[in-house]
Design an enzyme around this catalytic site. Structure first.
Site, PDB file in Angstrom:
ATOM      1  N   SER A   6     -12.875   4.247  -4.197  1.00  0.00           N
ATOM      2  CA  SER A   6     -12.359   3.480  -3.961  1.00  0.00           C
ATOM      3  C   SER A   6     -10.822   2.914  -3.955  1.00  0.00           C
ATOM      4  CB  SER A   6     -12.492   1.789  -4.711  1.00  0.00           C
ATOM      5  OG  SER A   6     -11.831   1.138  -3.061  1.00  0.00           O
ATOM      6  N   GLY A   7      -9.997   3.167  -2.709  1.00  0.00           N
ATOM      7  CA  GLY A   7      -8.504   3.477  -3.056  1.00  0.00           C
ATOM      8  C   GLY A   7      -7.929   2.530  -2.987  1.00  0.00           C
ATOM      9  N   LEU A   8      -8.268   0.881  -2.962  1.00  0.00           N
ATOM     10  CA  LEU A   8      -8.087  -0.357  -3.228  1.00  0.00           C
ATOM     11  C   LEU A   8      -7.580  -0.267  -4.830  1.00  0.00           C
ATOM     12  CD1 LEU A   8      -6.795  -3.437  -3.151  1.00  0.00           C
ATOM     13  CD2 LEU A   8      -9.708  -3.778  -2.587  1.00  0.00           C
ATOM     14  N   ASP A  52      -2.333  -0.865  -2.016  1.00  0.00           N
ATOM     15  CA  ASP A  52      -2.961  -0.790  -1.094  1.00  0.00           C
ATOM     16  C   ASP A  52      -1.752  -0.103  -0.054  1.00  0.00           C
ATOM     17  OD1 ASP A  52      -5.670   1.344  -0.160  1.00  0.00           O
ATOM     18  OD2 ASP A  52      -6.543  -0.249   0.249  1.00  0.00           O
ATOM     19  N   ASP A  74     -12.412   8.068  -1.297  1.00  0.00           N
ATOM     20  CA  ASP A  74     -11.535   7.270   0.042  1.00  0.00           C
ATOM     21  C   ASP A  74     -10.161   7.309  -0.201  1.00  0.00           C
ATOM     22  OD1 ASP A  74     -10.367   4.958   1.848  1.00  0.00           O
ATOM     23  OD2 ASP A  74     -10.215   3.201  -0.105  1.00  0.00           O
ATOM     24  N   ASP A 110      -8.298   6.885   2.456  1.00  0.00           N
ATOM     25  CA  ASP A 110      -6.820   6.325   3.571  1.00  0.00           C
ATOM     26  C   ASP A 110      -7.130   7.300   4.413  1.00  0.00           C
ATOM     27  OD1 ASP A 110      -6.511   4.701   1.073  1.00  0.00           O
ATOM     28  OD2 ASP A 110      -5.259   5.805   0.828  1.00  0.00           O
ATOM     29  N   GLU A 127      -9.742   7.462   6.470  1.00  0.00           N
ATOM     30  CA  GLU A 127      -9.636   6.814   8.380  1.00  0.00           C
ATOM     31  C   GLU A 127      -8.459   6.723   9.089  1.00  0.00           C
ATOM     32  OE1 GLU A 127      -7.680   2.858   6.421  1.00  0.00           O
ATOM     33  OE2 GLU A 127      -8.869   3.706   4.697  1.00  0.00           O
ATOM     34  N   LYS A 168      -1.361   3.856   5.889  1.00  0.00           N
ATOM     35  CA  LYS A 168      -2.222   2.526   5.784  1.00  0.00           C
ATOM     36  C   LYS A 168      -1.796   1.088   4.845  1.00  0.00           C
ATOM     37  CE  LYS A 168      -5.229   1.285   3.279  1.00  0.00           C
ATOM     38  NZ  LYS A 168      -6.741   1.943   2.669  1.00  0.00           N
ATOM     39  N   ASN A 194      -4.572  -2.307   3.628  1.00  0.00           N
ATOM     40  CA  ASN A 194      -5.327  -2.668   3.736  1.00  0.00           C
ATOM     41  C   ASN A 194      -7.039  -2.889   4.675  1.00  0.00           C
ATOM     42  OD1 ASN A 194      -8.006  -4.435   2.437  1.00  0.00           O
ATOM     43  ND2 ASN A 194      -8.213  -2.652   1.788  1.00  0.00           N
ATOM     44  N   SER A 195      -7.996  -2.836   5.022  1.00  0.00           N
ATOM     45  CA  SER A 195      -8.602  -3.615   5.992  1.00  0.00           C
ATOM     46  C   SER A 195      -8.607  -5.161   6.756  1.00  0.00           C
ATOM     47  CB  SER A 195      -9.709  -2.860   6.648  1.00  0.00           C
ATOM     48  OG  SER A 195      -9.961  -1.058   6.582  1.00  0.00           O
ATOM     49  N   ARG A 216     -13.951   7.449   9.529  1.00  0.00           N
ATOM     50  CA  ARG A 216     -13.915   5.559   9.359  1.00  0.00           C
ATOM     51  C   ARG A 216     -13.759   5.016  10.291  1.00  0.00           C
ATOM     52  NH1 ARG A 216     -11.906   2.227   4.142  1.00  0.00           N
ATOM     53  NH2 ARG A 216     -10.742   0.786   4.957  1.00  0.00           N
ATOM     54  N   HIS A 233     -16.708   0.432  10.162  1.00  0.00           N
ATOM     55  CA  HIS A 233     -16.208  -1.162   9.345  1.00  0.00           C
ATOM     56  C   HIS A 233     -16.111  -2.213  10.186  1.00  0.00           C
ATOM     57  CE1 HIS A 233     -14.517  -2.041   5.189  1.00  0.00           C
ATOM     58  NE2 HIS A 233     -13.039  -1.823   5.477  1.00  0.00           N
TER      59      HIS A 233
END
Length: 535
Positions: A42-44, A54, A81, A83, A110, A116, A118-119, A155, A186
């Site tokens: 996970s990037g986060l 992130d 992940d 990004d 993504e 980026k 975070n979503s 993504r 997502h």
């Protein structure tokens, strides 16, 4: 099976599969031990574990360093992940090469802009990447991979950015045609409305990956019914650890004590187990030079010895060389390599053989027995790594290092410098290979020992110094028990022991050339003084 192949099979499986987030080597190992078939890098979580946002604040090389530890710690595949691919197509294709070199099985990118965000942070204000530009990035990544099974997941952030189903489908189809291996759709809704709409329209054109962080109340079976391929539990290792660390830290701060937290945290032994401390301990025994910390010594020093009146009141082992007894000279050499567990078999004038530096075993039959009987009395001291020495010899320290690092179950030190010696009644040895300067890669094995040989016939002289490992100790103890049934047991010698053992178990030989002395005469004492001065 390659990690890439494992991941590809997970994503293309006919059943719904699951992977779990990890953000360092330790959490990756925990994920594998829990039974998961794959890991989400996970990037986060990785950025948060480094204390940064992130937003690509952690460089892609720092992420790679973390992934390398995760990959080394596990056997299951990791899906990164990635990004936005950390830049344009050129950065993304270089990323693929670097991931493959670290045995990372795949990467998810993504369709947003670098750097980026975070979503789940102001997603509707996040601009999406140009479709053609993103498709070019996918093509560059697929063209760059050297492993056909390396997975590239695309993504789609259309729902996150506030676009509808039509845009999500348009982007997913474009990415499929560009060569993506799977689509990660997502959504930040608390229900699965968007995801279900997409899955129904998509009709399994490519495997679909889901991340139900926000819509976690939806039953997993629903995604199975809709044909999803893979679910990612995306950040719960990180979040669980944050809560645990916060609670524990606060408790310790308030209590100024560990009394209320010690039972609530993992024991240190569990930390060591996860780190692989047990494997290292085994490897150290195999690969590191032996040290005296796990070695014990048995010194056979029961005999009086005949030294022209010098041993009328003391045993030979207490004769002095360079101001120090033979016994203490030996003990000093053992101490120099870290050996402190020493037992001395004493006999003649035993009350004079005392010290706090060693324990004692009494051979009260010293006058009618040989060294083998003394060894029999000390047989319980033959353990995992034991050196046995006569009490009337001195030797240079390097001989101990050679002995400790030999891999044989039983190893004898044999002096090959006997070609001009014709004396009888010495422990002459015949081996399978005569001494040569080219012996470094050869295994020399004992064949026979006899006092009836002479130096011209033998390959060397046993100096009275040898070693057993755990297996060798059992062999020697069994042999001692067998020989003890003989009527003449008290008169048997080391030669009888070694000749008996060699019929069923190999005995190794380490050659030396001089650098030791057996003290039999006053002249030997003088030579010993010279040798001692050279230490």
């Amino acid at each position: 099976m390659k990690k890439t192949t494992k991941l590809k099979e997970l994503i293309t499986s006919n059943s719904l599969e699951f992977i779990m987030e990890a953000h360092n080597g330790l959490t990756a190992k925990i994920v594998e031990e829990a039974g998961f078939k794959g890991i989400w890098g996970s990037g986060l979580s990785i950025s948060a574990s480094l204390g940064v946002r992130d937003n690509n604040e952690a460089s892609w090389t720092q992420v790679l360093d973390t992934l390398e530890f995760m990959s080394d710690a596990t056997t299951i595949p990791i899906l990164l992940d990635g990004d936005t691919g950390y830049g344009n197509f050129n950065n993304a294709r270089r990323l693929v090469k670097k991931l493959e070199s670290r045995q990372i099985a795949g990467v998810c990118i993504e369709d947003k802009l670098f750097p980026k965000t975070n979503s789940f942070i102001s997603g509707d204000t996040q601009p999406l990447a140009d479709i053609e530009e993103f498709c070019g990035k996918i093509k560059a990544m697929k063209d760059s991979q050297s492993d056909d099974d390396f997975v590239v997941v695309s993504r789609v952030e259309a729902f996150i950015a506030g676009w509808g189903l039509e845009e999500a489908l348009r982007r997913a189809e474009a990415y499929r045609l560009a060569g993506a291996d799977a689509i990660l759709m997502h959504s930040k809704r608390k229900d699965s409305t968007e995801i279900e709409a997409f899955l129904k329209e998509w009709s399994n054109r490519l495997p679909v990956v889901l991340v139900p962080t926000k819509y976690y109340t939806v039953p997993t079976d629903r995604f199975r019914e809709l044909g999803a391929s893979l679910i990612i539990w995306a950040n719960h290792s990180l979040r669980a650890s944050i809560k645990a660390v916060q609670d524990t830290t606060k408790q310790i701060y308030e209590d100024v004590s560990l009394i209320n937290v010690e039972k609530e945290v993992a024991p240190l032994d569990e930390v060591f187990r996860l780190q692989g401390a047990g494997e290292l301990k085994v490897a150290e025994k195999r690969y590191l030079p032996a040290t005296g910390t796990n070695v014990n010594v048995v010194i056979l020093a029961a005999s009086q010895g005949e030294m022209e009146g010098l041993t009328e009141e003391i045993p030979k082992t207490l004769l002095e060389v360079g101001g120090k007894t033979l016994l203490l000279t030996q003990i000093h050499e053992f101490n120099k390599v870290g050996i402190k567990k020493i037992s001395v078999v004493r006999g003649f004038a035993k009350d004079k053989v005392t010290s706090t530096n060693f324990s004692v075993i009494d051979n009260d039959l010293f006058a009618e027995t040989k060294e083998l009987y003394s060894l029999y009395l000390a047989k319980e001291e033959l353990k995992e790594n034991t050196i046995i020495s006569y009490g009337d010899i001195i030797f240079k320290n390097y001989i101990l290092n050679d002995l400790l690092n030999d891999m044989s179950d039983i190893t004898l030190i044999v002096d090959a410098d006997v070609e001009n010696t014709a004396a009888k009644d010495k422990d002459y040895v015949i081996t399978n290979i005569p001494y040569s300067k080219k012996l470094y890669s050869s295994t020399v094995q004992f064949v026979k020992m006899s006092g009836d040989l002479n130096g011209k016939e033998a390959h060397g002289e046993f100096i009275g110094l040898w070693r057993v490992n755990k297996s060798g100790a059992e062999v020697v103890k069994n042999a001692l028990m067998e020989l003890s049934n003989r009527k003449d047991f008290k008169q048997l010698t080391m030669a009888d022991l070694f000749n008996h053992i060699s019929t069923t178990h190999p005995i190794g030989v380490k050659y030396i050339k001089g650098s030791w002395l057996d003290i039999d005469t006053i002249r030997d004492l003088k030579k010993a003084g010279d040798l001692f001065d050279q230490h």
